[in-house]
Design a protein around this motif. Sequence first.
Motif, PDB file in Angstrom:
ATOM      1  N   VAL A   1       0.855  -1.193   0.000  1.00 20.73           N
ATOM      2  CA  VAL A   1       0.000   0.000   0.000  1.00 20.73           C
ATOM      3  C   VAL A   1       0.892   1.245   0.000  1.00 20.73           C
ATOM      4  O   VAL A   1       2.001   1.235   0.532  1.00 20.73           O
ATOM      5  CB  VAL A   1      -0.955   0.038   1.217  1.00 20.73           C
ATOM      6  N   ASP A   2       0.362   2.314  -0.607  1.00 20.76           N
ATOM      7  CA  ASP A   2       1.034   3.606  -0.516  1.00 20.76           C
ATOM      8  C   ASP A   2       0.478   4.323   0.699  1.00 20.76           C
ATOM      9  O   ASP A   2      -0.723   4.575   0.778  1.00 20.76           O
ATOM     10  CB  ASP A   2       0.784   4.430  -1.788  1.00 20.76           C
ATOM     11  N   LEU A   3       1.344   4.646   1.612  1.00 20.03           N
ATOM     12  CA  LEU A   3       0.919   5.257   2.864  1.00 20.03           C
ATOM     13  C   LEU A   3       0.352   6.656   2.586  1.00 20.03           C
ATOM     14  O   LEU A   3       1.046   7.503   2.033  1.00 20.03           O
ATOM     15  CB  LEU A   3       2.133   5.354   3.793  1.00 20.03           C
ATOM     16  N   PRO A   4      -0.933   6.909   2.950  1.00 20.03           N
ATOM     17  CA  PRO A   4      -1.478   8.265   2.755  1.00 20.03           C
ATOM     18  C   PRO A   4      -0.667   9.272   3.584  1.00 20.03           C
ATOM     19  O   PRO A   4      -0.173   8.937   4.664  1.00 20.03           O
ATOM     20  CB  PRO A   4      -2.907   8.149   3.294  1.00 20.03           C
ATOM     21  N   GLY A   5      -0.569  10.495   3.088  1.00 19.73           N
ATOM     22  CA  GLY A   5       0.280  11.501   3.722  1.00 19.73           C
ATOM     23  C   GLY A   5      -0.090  11.805   5.161  1.00 19.73           C
ATOM     24  O   GLY A   5       0.769  12.160   5.968  1.00 19.73           O
ATOM     25  N   ASP A   6      -1.402  11.671   5.475  1.00 22.76           N
ATOM     26  CA  ASP A   6      -1.819  12.047   6.827  1.00 22.76           C
ATOM     27  C   ASP A   6      -1.710  10.890   7.826  1.00 22.76           C
ATOM     28  O   ASP A   6      -2.068  11.037   8.985  1.00 22.76           O
ATOM     29  CB  ASP A   6      -3.247  12.605   6.814  1.00 22.76           C
ATOM     30  N   VAL A   7      -1.223   9.728   7.383  1.00 22.09           N
ATOM     31  CA  VAL A   7      -1.047   8.591   8.296  1.00 22.09           C
ATOM     32  C   VAL A   7       0.386   8.604   8.827  1.00 22.09           C
ATOM     33  O   VAL A   7       1.346   8.491   8.066  1.00 22.09           O
ATOM     34  CB  VAL A   7      -1.339   7.251   7.586  1.00 22.09           C
TER      35      VAL A   7
ATOM     36  N   TRP B   1      -7.261   4.145   8.512  1.00 24.66           N
ATOM     37  CA  TRP B   1      -7.331   4.241   7.052  1.00 24.66           C
ATOM     38  C   TRP B   1      -7.736   2.894   6.442  1.00 24.66           C
ATOM     39  O   TRP B   1      -8.594   2.832   5.549  1.00 24.66           O
ATOM     40  CB  TRP B   1      -5.972   4.693   6.506  1.00 24.66           C
TER      41      TRP B   1
ATOM     42  N   SER C   1     -11.411   2.000   6.419  1.00 24.34           N
ATOM     43  CA  SER C   1     -12.259   2.706   5.445  1.00 24.34           C
ATOM     44  C   SER C   1     -12.215   2.039   4.071  1.00 24.34           C
ATOM     45  O   SER C   1     -12.903   2.473   3.139  1.00 24.34           O
ATOM     46  CB  SER C   1     -11.797   4.160   5.312  1.00 24.34           C
ATOM     47  N   ARG C   2     -11.398   0.981   3.930  1.00 25.75           N
ATOM     48  CA  ARG C   2     -11.196   0.401   2.598  1.00 25.75           C
ATOM     49  C   ARG C   2     -12.169  -0.719   2.246  1.00 25.75           C
ATOM     50  O   ARG C   2     -12.095  -1.257   1.144  1.00 25.75           O
ATOM     51  CB  ARG C   2      -9.760  -0.107   2.460  1.00 25.75           C
TER      52      ARG C   2
ATOM     53  N   ASN D   1       7.239   5.206   5.004  1.00 24.67           N
ATOM     54  CA  ASN D   1       7.081   4.397   3.793  1.00 24.67           C
ATOM     55  C   ASN D   1       8.270   3.458   3.682  1.00 24.67           C
ATOM     56  O   ASN D   1       9.400   3.841   3.960  1.00 24.67           O
ATOM     57  CB  ASN D   1       6.983   5.290   2.555  1.00 24.67           C
TER      58      ASN D   1
END
Lengths: 83, 152
Positions: free
Chosen positions: A20-26, A35, A38-39, A70
């Motif tokens: 997974v690409d880690l979302p910036g706000d995690v 996160w 929510s998937r 990351n």
Amino acid sequence: MKVLYFAWLKEKTGIGQEDVDLPGDVTDVAGLIDWLKSRGDGYASAFADVTTVRAAVNQEHVPFDHPLRNGDEVAFFPPVTGG
Amino acid sequence: MIRVQQDDFDPGQELDALARGNAAIGGVCSFIGLVRDFADGDSITAMTLEHYPGMTEKQLADIEAEAQARWPLDATLIIHRYGELKPGDRIVMVACASAHREAAFEACHFLIDWLKTKAPFWKKEHARSGGKWVEAKDKDDVAAMRWRKDEN
């Protein structure tokens, strides 16, 4: 980031391992769980009661406030029952 | 020595190999864990052991190093199986060799208690009613707690 699931977390998510690409706000394990939930229903079910979930980052046991970068290898599993 | 394997092992051979060639060893203590045929009133017909390859070896090596740091041990062994097992099958063996029995007994007890709370293995028991993941027991945490050092 590589994320792995074991035991009933693997059964509920239907996935053993994913990239997974880690979302910036995690920024930590707890944020990653929010996160992931929510998937989809499988994830929401797997993480419905996080008191029964444990985490490891780069193959070491960690608390949920452990920071993430990351490239980390993150694993989720129930409390261990070997021996 | 750490071994994580599907195959069974021969405890006698393992104990012989552990102490062979070192006459400074005065005692060897071992523990062997087996698959029970009952759980919570159910008859268990089989058990599946899942683990986290990589982390398992890392955690077991850390546990072994901790035992060697705490007690004067000449040799240590941890074998843990994974995969499909039947009641009566061996799951795990830990063994410690030392000049004197106290270190061997205590380190052996420490290894199995710590392994149960740190090594990433998960048991699923199969009964006629279906499969069920084994839940961790509070008493295992209590057993491991006694080995925590005061400074922790």
